[in-house]
Design a protein around this motif. Structure first.
Motif, PDB file in Angstrom:
ATOM      1  N   CYS A 113       0.833  -1.211   0.000  1.00 23.43           N
ATOM      2  CA  CYS A 113       0.000   0.000   0.000  1.00 23.43           C
ATOM      3  C   CYS A 113       0.864   1.255   0.000  1.00 23.43           C
ATOM      4  O   CYS A 113       0.573   2.215  -0.722  1.00 23.43           O
ATOM      5  CB  CYS A 113      -0.926   0.013   1.211  1.00 23.43           C
ATOM      6  SG  CYS A 113      -2.300  -1.131   1.096  1.00 23.43           S
ATOM      7  N   ARG A 149      -0.824   3.823   9.945  1.00 25.35           N
ATOM      8  CA  ARG A 149      -1.665   4.940  10.362  1.00 25.35           C
ATOM      9  C   ARG A 149      -2.792   5.265   9.396  1.00 25.35           C
ATOM     10  O   ARG A 149      -3.819   5.783   9.800  1.00 25.35           O
ATOM     11  CB  ARG A 149      -0.812   6.174  10.596  1.00 25.35           C
ATOM     12  CG  ARG A 149       0.151   5.947  11.719  1.00 25.35           C
ATOM     13  CD  ARG A 149       1.042   7.110  11.942  1.00 25.35           C
ATOM     14  NE  ARG A 149       2.074   6.706  12.878  1.00 25.35           N
ATOM     15  CZ  ARG A 149       2.385   7.379  13.943  1.00 25.35           C
ATOM     16  NH1 ARG A 149       1.796   8.494  14.210  1.00 25.35           N
ATOM     17  NH2 ARG A 149       3.324   6.937  14.752  1.00 25.35           N
ATOM     18  N   ASP A 150      -2.605   4.973   8.111  1.00 30.34           N
ATOM     19  CA  ASP A 150      -3.667   5.279   7.149  1.00 30.34           C
ATOM     20  C   ASP A 150      -4.638   4.111   6.972  1.00 30.34           C
ATOM     21  O   ASP A 150      -5.508   4.147   6.114  1.00 30.34           O
ATOM     22  CB  ASP A 150      -3.083   5.721   5.810  1.00 30.34           C
ATOM     23  CG  ASP A 150      -2.088   4.729   5.228  1.00 30.34           C
ATOM     24  OD1 ASP A 150      -1.687   3.801   5.947  1.00 30.34           O
ATOM     25  OD2 ASP A 150      -1.705   4.905   4.060  1.00 30.34           O
ATOM     26  N   ARG A 151      -4.530   3.084   7.824  1.00 32.01           N
ATOM     27  CA  ARG A 151      -5.405   1.926   7.741  1.00 32.01           C
ATOM     28  C   ARG A 151      -6.886   2.279   7.842  1.00 32.01           C
ATOM     29  O   ARG A 151      -7.688   1.775   7.053  1.00 32.01           O
ATOM     30  CB  ARG A 151      -5.029   0.897   8.811  1.00 32.01           C
ATOM     31  CG  ARG A 151      -5.745  -0.440   8.641  1.00 32.01           C
ATOM     32  CD  ARG A 151      -5.659  -1.282   9.888  1.00 32.01           C
ATOM     33  NE  ARG A 151      -6.361  -0.695  11.006  1.00 32.01           N
ATOM     34  CZ  ARG A 151      -7.690  -0.685  11.156  1.00 32.01           C
ATOM     35  NH1 ARG A 151      -8.459  -1.243  10.269  1.00 32.01           N
ATOM     36  NH2 ARG A 151      -8.239  -0.117  12.203  1.00 32.01           N
ATOM     37  N   PRO A 152      -7.316   3.172   8.760  1.00 35.10           N
ATOM     38  CA  PRO A 152      -8.747   3.485   8.826  1.00 35.10           C
ATOM     39  C   PRO A 152      -9.296   4.113   7.530  1.00 35.10           C
ATOM     40  O   PRO A 152     -10.402   3.786   7.102  1.00 35.10           O
ATOM     41  CB  PRO A 152      -8.850   4.473   9.990  1.00 35.10           C
ATOM     42  CG  PRO A 152      -7.658   4.201  10.830  1.00 35.10           C
ATOM     43  CD  PRO A 152      -6.579   3.800   9.875  1.00 35.10           C
ATOM     44  N   GLN A 153      -8.497   4.967   6.898  1.00 32.11           N
ATOM     45  CA  GLN A 153      -8.942   5.576   5.642  1.00 32.11           C
ATOM     46  C   GLN A 153      -9.011   4.541   4.526  1.00 32.11           C
ATOM     47  O   GLN A 153      -9.941   4.540   3.722  1.00 32.11           O
ATOM     48  CB  GLN A 153      -8.003   6.729   5.231  1.00 32.11           C
ATOM     49  CG  GLN A 153      -8.072   7.920   6.143  1.00 32.11           C
ATOM     50  CD  GLN A 153      -7.107   7.803   7.317  1.00 32.11           C
ATOM     51  OE1 GLN A 153      -6.465   6.786   7.525  1.00 32.11           O
ATOM     52  NE2 GLN A 153      -7.038   8.860   8.108  1.00 32.11           N
ATOM     53  N   LEU A 154      -8.024   3.648   4.482  1.00 34.97           N
ATOM     54  CA  LEU A 154      -8.035   2.586   3.468  1.00 34.97           C
ATOM     55  C   LEU A 154      -9.211   1.644   3.690  1.00 34.97           C
ATOM     56  O   LEU A 154      -9.845   1.203   2.734  1.00 34.97           O
ATOM     57  CB  LEU A 154      -6.718   1.815   3.500  1.00 34.97           C
ATOM     58  CG  LEU A 154      -5.468   2.595   3.114  1.00 34.97           C
ATOM     59  CD1 LEU A 154      -4.225   1.743   3.330  1.00 34.97           C
ATOM     60  CD2 LEU A 154      -5.554   3.084   1.687  1.00 34.97           C
ATOM     61  N   ARG A 155      -9.500   1.360   4.949  1.00 36.93           N
ATOM     62  CA  ARG A 155     -10.646   0.496   5.275  1.00 36.93           C
ATOM     63  C   ARG A 155     -11.954   1.129   4.798  1.00 36.93           C
ATOM     64  O   ARG A 155     -12.813   0.467   4.223  1.00 36.93           O
ATOM     65  CB  ARG A 155     -10.692   0.241   6.777  1.00 36.93           C
ATOM     66  CG  ARG A 155     -11.796  -0.689   7.180  1.00 36.93           C
ATOM     67  CD  ARG A 155     -11.655  -1.056   8.661  1.00 36.93           C
ATOM     68  NE  ARG A 155     -12.649  -2.034   9.005  1.00 36.93           N
ATOM     69  CZ  ARG A 155     -13.725  -1.756   9.733  1.00 36.93           C
ATOM     70  NH1 ARG A 155     -13.928  -0.555  10.199  1.00 36.93           N
ATOM     71  NH2 ARG A 155     -14.594  -2.701  10.009  1.00 36.93           N
ATOM     72  N   MET A 156     -12.086   2.429   5.044  1.00 33.98           N
ATOM     73  CA  MET A 156     -13.293   3.133   4.604  1.00 33.98           C
ATOM     74  C   MET A 156     -13.412   3.100   3.078  1.00 33.98           C
ATOM     75  O   MET A 156     -14.493   2.857   2.532  1.00 33.98           O
ATOM     76  CB  MET A 156     -13.259   4.578   5.104  1.00 33.98           C
ATOM     77  CG  MET A 156     -14.522   5.359   4.798  1.00 33.98           C
ATOM     78  SD  MET A 156     -14.549   7.000   5.549  1.00 33.98           S
ATOM     79  CE  MET A 156     -13.184   7.778   4.738  1.00 33.98           C
ATOM     80  N   LEU A 157     -12.301   3.305   2.393  1.00 32.45           N
ATOM     81  CA  LEU A 157     -12.307   3.281   0.928  1.00 32.45           C
ATOM     82  C   LEU A 157     -12.699   1.891   0.407  1.00 32.45           C
ATOM     83  O   LEU A 157     -13.564   1.775  -0.476  1.00 32.45           O
ATOM     84  CB  LEU A 157     -10.924   3.669   0.409  1.00 32.45           C
ATOM     85  CG  LEU A 157     -10.722   3.583  -1.100  1.00 32.45           C
ATOM     86  CD1 LEU A 157     -11.536   4.668  -1.793  1.00 32.45           C
ATOM     87  CD2 LEU A 157      -9.255   3.714  -1.441  1.00 32.45           C
ATOM     88  N   SER A 198     -16.337   1.103   0.919  1.00 31.29           N
ATOM     89  CA  SER A 198     -17.223   1.792  -0.023  1.00 31.29           C
ATOM     90  C   SER A 198     -17.209   1.111  -1.386  1.00 31.29           C
ATOM     91  O   SER A 198     -18.230   1.079  -2.079  1.00 31.29           O
ATOM     92  CB  SER A 198     -16.838   3.260  -0.158  1.00 31.29           C
ATOM     93  OG  SER A 198     -15.596   3.402  -0.801  1.00 31.29           O
TER      94      SER A 198
END
Length: 122
Positions: A62, A108-116, A119
């Motif tokens: 990623c 640290r960007d895991r929550p944003q990637l999870r949201m993406l 969706s």
């Protein structure tokens, strides 16, 4: 005895000078490699050590743009490339949603990637 490897491109200007088609950034080559790399490490046996290795490898991919390339591959006219992209996204999603992924402090960007990915899944 110095051995030098002659590359078919110049690293400074990045112009392909080899014979044939330039396939260095070809998603049809890279996305199946991503699926194979993640799939070889992925296990559902609950082994903490292998799950951690899977999550770390997914994070490195990623960080290097593999998820972006995979997402862009969903727009391909090639059905087999789209299938490979969906398989890669499934594996990325498993890494992000795993217990080891949630506890991996450096991602640290895991929550944003999870949201993406959530969706896209819907």
């Amino acid at each position: 005895d110095d051995q030098h490897i002659e590359l078919p491109f110049n690293c400074l200007d990045d112009i392909w000078r080899g014979k044939g088609i330039d396939r260095r950034y070809d998603p049809a080559f890279l996305v199946p490699q991503i699926v194979t790399g993640l799939g070889d490490i992925f296990t559902e046996d609950g082994n903490t050590e292998s799950t951690t290795a899977f999550v770390q490898f997914a994070q490195r991919l990623c960080d290097r743009g593999a998820l972006s390339l995979t997402l862009a591959s969903l727009c391909s006219i090639s059905g087999s490339l789209r299938k490979a992209a969906f398989a890669a996204l499934y594996l990325f999603h498993r890494a992000i949603d795993s217990k080891a992924g949630k506890s991996h402090a450096t991602w640290r960007d895991r929550p944003q990637l999870r949201m993406l990915l959530n969706s896209i899944q819907r």
